[in-house]
Design a protein around this motif. Structure first.
Motif, PDB file in Angstrom:
ATOM      1  N   THR A  65      -0.132   6.657   4.710  1.00 41.63           N
ATOM      2  CA  THR A  65       0.936   5.680   4.455  1.00 41.63           C
ATOM      3  C   THR A  65       2.289   6.378   4.512  1.00 41.63           C
ATOM      4  OG1 THR A  65      -0.516   4.301   3.108  1.00 41.63           O
ATOM      5  CG2 THR A  65       1.853   4.007   2.808  1.00 41.63           C
ATOM      6  N   ALA A  66       2.387   7.564   3.911  1.00 41.72           N
ATOM      7  CA  ALA A  66       3.650   8.313   3.928  1.00 41.72           C
ATOM      8  C   ALA A  66       4.066   8.645   5.357  1.00 41.72           C
ATOM      9  CB  ALA A  66       3.524   9.591   3.109  1.00 41.72           C
ATOM     10  N   ILE A  67       3.103   8.969   6.211  1.00 43.59           N
ATOM     11  CA  ILE A  67       3.395   9.291   7.606  1.00 43.59           C
ATOM     12  C   ILE A  67       3.906   8.062   8.352  1.00 43.59           C
ATOM     13  CG2 ILE A  67       2.329   9.954   9.800  1.00 43.59           C
ATOM     14  CD1 ILE A  67       0.490  11.808   8.199  1.00 43.59           C
ATOM     15  N   GLY A  68       3.483   6.885   7.911  1.00 46.59           N
ATOM     16  CA  GLY A  68       3.973   5.667   8.539  1.00 46.59           C
ATOM     17  C   GLY A  68       2.903   4.695   8.993  1.00 46.59           C
ATOM     18  N   PHE A  69       1.634   5.028   8.785  1.00 50.80           N
ATOM     19  CA  PHE A  69       0.575   4.091   9.152  1.00 50.80           C
ATOM     20  C   PHE A  69       0.684   2.845   8.269  1.00 50.80           C
ATOM     21  CE2 PHE A  69      -1.020   7.957  10.957  1.00 50.80           C
ATOM     22  CZ  PHE A  69      -1.772   7.558  12.051  1.00 50.80           C
ATOM     23  N   PRO A  70       0.555   1.666   8.847  1.00 49.86           N
ATOM     24  CA  PRO A  70       0.725   0.417   8.074  1.00 49.86           C
ATOM     25  C   PRO A  70      -0.545   0.052   7.297  1.00 49.86           C
ATOM     26  CG  PRO A  70       0.322  -0.095  10.373  1.00 49.86           C
ATOM     27  CD  PRO A  70       0.380   1.403  10.277  1.00 49.86           C
ATOM     28  N   LEU A  71      -0.842   0.813   6.265  1.00 46.99           N
ATOM     29  CA  LEU A  71      -2.105   0.667   5.545  1.00 46.99           C
ATOM     30  C   LEU A  71      -2.020  -0.190   4.285  1.00 46.99           C
ATOM     31  CD1 LEU A  71      -3.446   4.320   5.846  1.00 46.99           C
ATOM     32  CD2 LEU A  71      -3.866   2.366   7.351  1.00 46.99           C
ATOM     33  N   LEU A  72      -0.851  -0.336   3.729  1.00 50.97           N
ATOM     34  CA  LEU A  72      -0.728  -1.079   2.477  1.00 50.97           C
ATOM     35  C   LEU A  72      -0.035  -2.410   2.741  1.00 50.97           C
ATOM     36  CD1 LEU A  72       0.205   1.845   0.075  1.00 50.97           C
ATOM     37  CD2 LEU A  72      -2.036   0.849   0.540  1.00 50.97           C
ATOM     38  N   HIS A  73      -0.826  -3.460   2.747  1.00 50.86           N
ATOM     39  CA  HIS A  73      -0.338  -4.810   3.013  1.00 50.86           C
ATOM     40  C   HIS A  73       0.321  -4.902   4.388  1.00 50.86           C
ATOM     41  CE1 HIS A  73      -1.015  -5.377  -1.262  1.00 50.86           C
ATOM     42  NE2 HIS A  73      -0.231  -4.362  -1.495  1.00 50.86           N
ATOM     43  N   GLY A  74      -0.158  -4.087   5.330  1.00 49.80           N
ATOM     44  CA  GLY A  74       0.381  -4.102   6.683  1.00 49.80           C
ATOM     45  C   GLY A  74       1.682  -3.343   6.838  1.00 49.80           C
ATOM     46  N   THR A  75       2.050  -2.554   5.837  1.00 53.72           N
ATOM     47  CA  THR A  75       3.275  -1.753   5.913  1.00 53.72           C
ATOM     48  C   THR A  75       2.956  -0.297   5.606  1.00 53.72           C
ATOM     49  OG1 THR A  75       3.830  -2.183   3.598  1.00 53.72           O
ATOM     50  CG2 THR A  75       4.767  -3.683   5.238  1.00 53.72           C
ATOM     51  N   GLY A  76       3.846   0.575   6.018  1.00 55.34           N
ATOM     52  CA  GLY A  76       3.668   1.999   5.766  1.00 55.34           C
ATOM     53  C   GLY A  76       5.002   2.700   5.733  1.00 55.34           C
ATOM     54  N   GLY A  77       4.964   3.992   5.531  1.00 58.41           N
ATOM     55  CA  GLY A  77       6.168   4.810   5.470  1.00 58.41           C
ATOM     56  C   GLY A  77       6.516   5.178   4.044  1.00 58.41           C
ATOM     57  N   LEU A  78       7.428   6.128   3.936  1.00 55.80           N
ATOM     58  CA  LEU A  78       7.846   6.578   2.605  1.00 55.80           C
ATOM     59  C   LEU A  78       8.477   5.462   1.784  1.00 55.80           C
ATOM     60  CD1 LEU A  78       9.274  10.165   3.188  1.00 55.80           C
ATOM     61  CD2 LEU A  78       7.256   9.503   1.871  1.00 55.80           C
ATOM     62  N   GLY A  79       9.082   4.497   2.463  1.00 52.65           N
ATOM     63  CA  GLY A  79       9.691   3.375   1.750  1.00 52.65           C
ATOM     64  C   GLY A  79       8.683   2.605   0.912  1.00 52.65           C
ATOM     65  N   VAL A  80       7.452   2.514   1.402  1.00 54.07           N
ATOM     66  CA  VAL A  80       6.396   1.826   0.647  1.00 54.07           C
ATOM     67  C   VAL A  80       6.042   2.638  -0.594  1.00 54.07           C
ATOM     68  CG1 VAL A  80       4.002   1.034   0.710  1.00 54.07           C
ATOM     69  CG2 VAL A  80       5.472   0.692   2.694  1.00 54.07           C
ATOM     70  N   LEU A  81       5.888   3.957  -0.414  1.00 46.69           N
ATOM     71  CA  LEU A  81       5.498   4.810  -1.534  1.00 46.69           C
ATOM     72  C   LEU A  81       6.631   5.031  -2.530  1.00 46.69           C
ATOM     73  CD1 LEU A  81       3.341   7.478   0.304  1.00 46.69           C
ATOM     74  CD2 LEU A  81       2.574   5.469  -0.967  1.00 46.69           C
ATOM     75  N   LEU A  82       7.852   4.809  -2.088  1.00 51.62           N
ATOM     76  CA  LEU A  82       8.991   4.941  -2.991  1.00 51.62           C
ATOM     77  C   LEU A  82       9.495   3.584  -3.470  1.00 51.62           C
ATOM     78  CD1 LEU A  82      10.947   7.769  -1.135  1.00 51.62           C
ATOM     79  CD2 LEU A  82       9.407   7.973  -3.110  1.00 51.62           C
ATOM     80  N   GLY A  83       8.815   2.508  -3.049  1.00 56.82           N
ATOM     81  CA  GLY A  83       9.171   1.158  -3.460  1.00 56.82           C
ATOM     82  C   GLY A  83       8.639   0.828  -4.846  1.00 56.82           C
ATOM     83  N   PRO A  84       8.767  -0.418  -5.265  1.00 57.58           N
ATOM     84  CA  PRO A  84       8.399  -0.826  -6.621  1.00 57.58           C
ATOM     85  C   PRO A  84       6.945  -0.550  -6.997  1.00 57.58           C
ATOM     86  CG  PRO A  84       9.639  -2.563  -5.540  1.00 57.58           C
ATOM     87  CD  PRO A  84       9.375  -1.518  -4.509  1.00 57.58           C
ATOM     88  N   THR A  85       6.025  -0.613  -6.033  1.00 51.24           N
ATOM     89  CA  THR A  85       4.607  -0.408  -6.356  1.00 51.24           C
ATOM     90  C   THR A  85       4.135   1.016  -6.074  1.00 51.24           C
ATOM     91  OG1 THR A  85       3.935  -1.195  -4.167  1.00 51.24           O
ATOM     92  CG2 THR A  85       4.048  -2.835  -5.941  1.00 51.24           C
ATOM     93  N   GLY A  86       5.020   1.888  -5.657  1.00 51.71           N
ATOM     94  CA  GLY A  86       4.644   3.252  -5.304  1.00 51.71           C
ATOM     95  C   GLY A  86       3.994   4.034  -6.431  1.00 51.71           C
ATOM     96  N   GLY A  87       4.455   3.853  -7.647  1.00 54.12           N
ATOM     97  CA  GLY A  87       3.894   4.595  -8.781  1.00 54.12           C
ATOM     98  C   GLY A  87       2.418   4.323  -8.992  1.00 54.12           C
ATOM     99  N   TYR A  88       1.990   3.111  -8.709  1.00 50.08           N
ATOM    100  CA  TYR A  88       0.565   2.781  -8.823  1.00 50.08           C
ATOM    101  C   TYR A  88      -0.229   3.525  -7.743  1.00 50.08           C
ATOM    102  CZ  TYR A  88       2.421  -1.154 -11.514  1.00 50.08           C
ATOM    103  OH  TYR A  88       3.090  -1.926 -12.427  1.00 50.08           O
ATOM    104  N   VAL A  89       0.306   3.502  -6.519  1.00 46.12           N
ATOM    105  CA  VAL A  89      -0.388   4.105  -5.374  1.00 46.12           C
ATOM    106  C   VAL A  89      -0.521   5.608  -5.557  1.00 46.12           C
ATOM    107  CG1 VAL A  89      -0.304   4.448  -2.873  1.00 46.12           C
ATOM    108  CG2 VAL A  89       0.385   2.249  -3.849  1.00 46.12           C
TER     109      VAL A  89
END
Length: 191
Positions: A65-89
């Motif tokens: 996901t960090a690399i950018g594969f759209p694995l979480l709800h069809g999205t990926g990238g550091l923005g997903v892991l640094l977004g509101p739900t990143g702490g859970y992931v």
């Protein structure tokens, strides 16, 4: 630490379960945290694959996901892991590791065995995720910690308990036929 091909394949399979279970998503209007079945997949990975491969499967999700594969709800990238739900992931690999380390030490038979397994899964498959998720949600959104608890913890506790009960039953049933050693190839003589 020797990894087996079988263990790596099952790790990838459980990582795929997390992706698949993420598409079963119910957004709640008052919070950026949706209801998903992903935590069920995290619990199953730790409980069925053991500590090493459970950790590997969840770390695979985080890294890809960090690399950018759209694995979480069809999205990926550091923005997903640094977004509101990143702490859970971020907590998923730790959760699977702790479940995989503790659960094999419990004989899931009888009421006390099931209760002990339920407790381990509840503590490390549900509540531990809130330890990373809720403060991060508060930080990213600018909420107070108490508001983040309302937005990112309280509404999910009953659903998490249901997922923990389901995971307990699934793990107990599958482990009777496929113990972690058989699924991952650890402890099986190689030909």
């Amino acid at each position: 630490m020797k990894l087996t091909l079988r263990g790596i394949v099952f790790s990838a399979l459980f990582a795929a379960f997390v992706v698949l279970f993420g598409f079963i998503s119910i957004p709640l209007g008052f919070t950026p945290v949706p209801i998903t079945l992903q935590t069920l997949a995290v619990m199953l990975a730790g409980g069925l694959l053991g500590a090493r491969y459970g950790f590997l499967s969840m770390a695979l999700i985080v890294v890809l996901t960090a690399i950018g594969f759209p694995l979480l709800h069809g999205t990926g990238g550091l923005g997903v892991l640094l977004g509101p739900t990143g702490g859970y992931v971020w907590m998923w690999p730790i959760s699977a590791l702790l479940i995989g380390w503790l659960l094999p030490r419990i004989r899931i038979r009888g009421i006390w065995g099931y209760a002990a397994a339920f407790l381990v899964l509840e503590l490390f498959g549900s509540l531990l995720l809130y330890v990373g998720g809720v403060p991060w949600l508060a930080y990213v959104t600018g909420m107070s910690l108490s508001k983040a608890m309302v937005a990112g913890c309280y509404p999910y506790l009953i659903g998490d308990a249901i997922k923990v009960a389901a995971a307990t039953l699934i793990i107990a049933s599958v482990r009777q036929v496929f113990p972690p050693e058989r699924l991952t190839g650890q402890g099986i003589p190689q030909e």
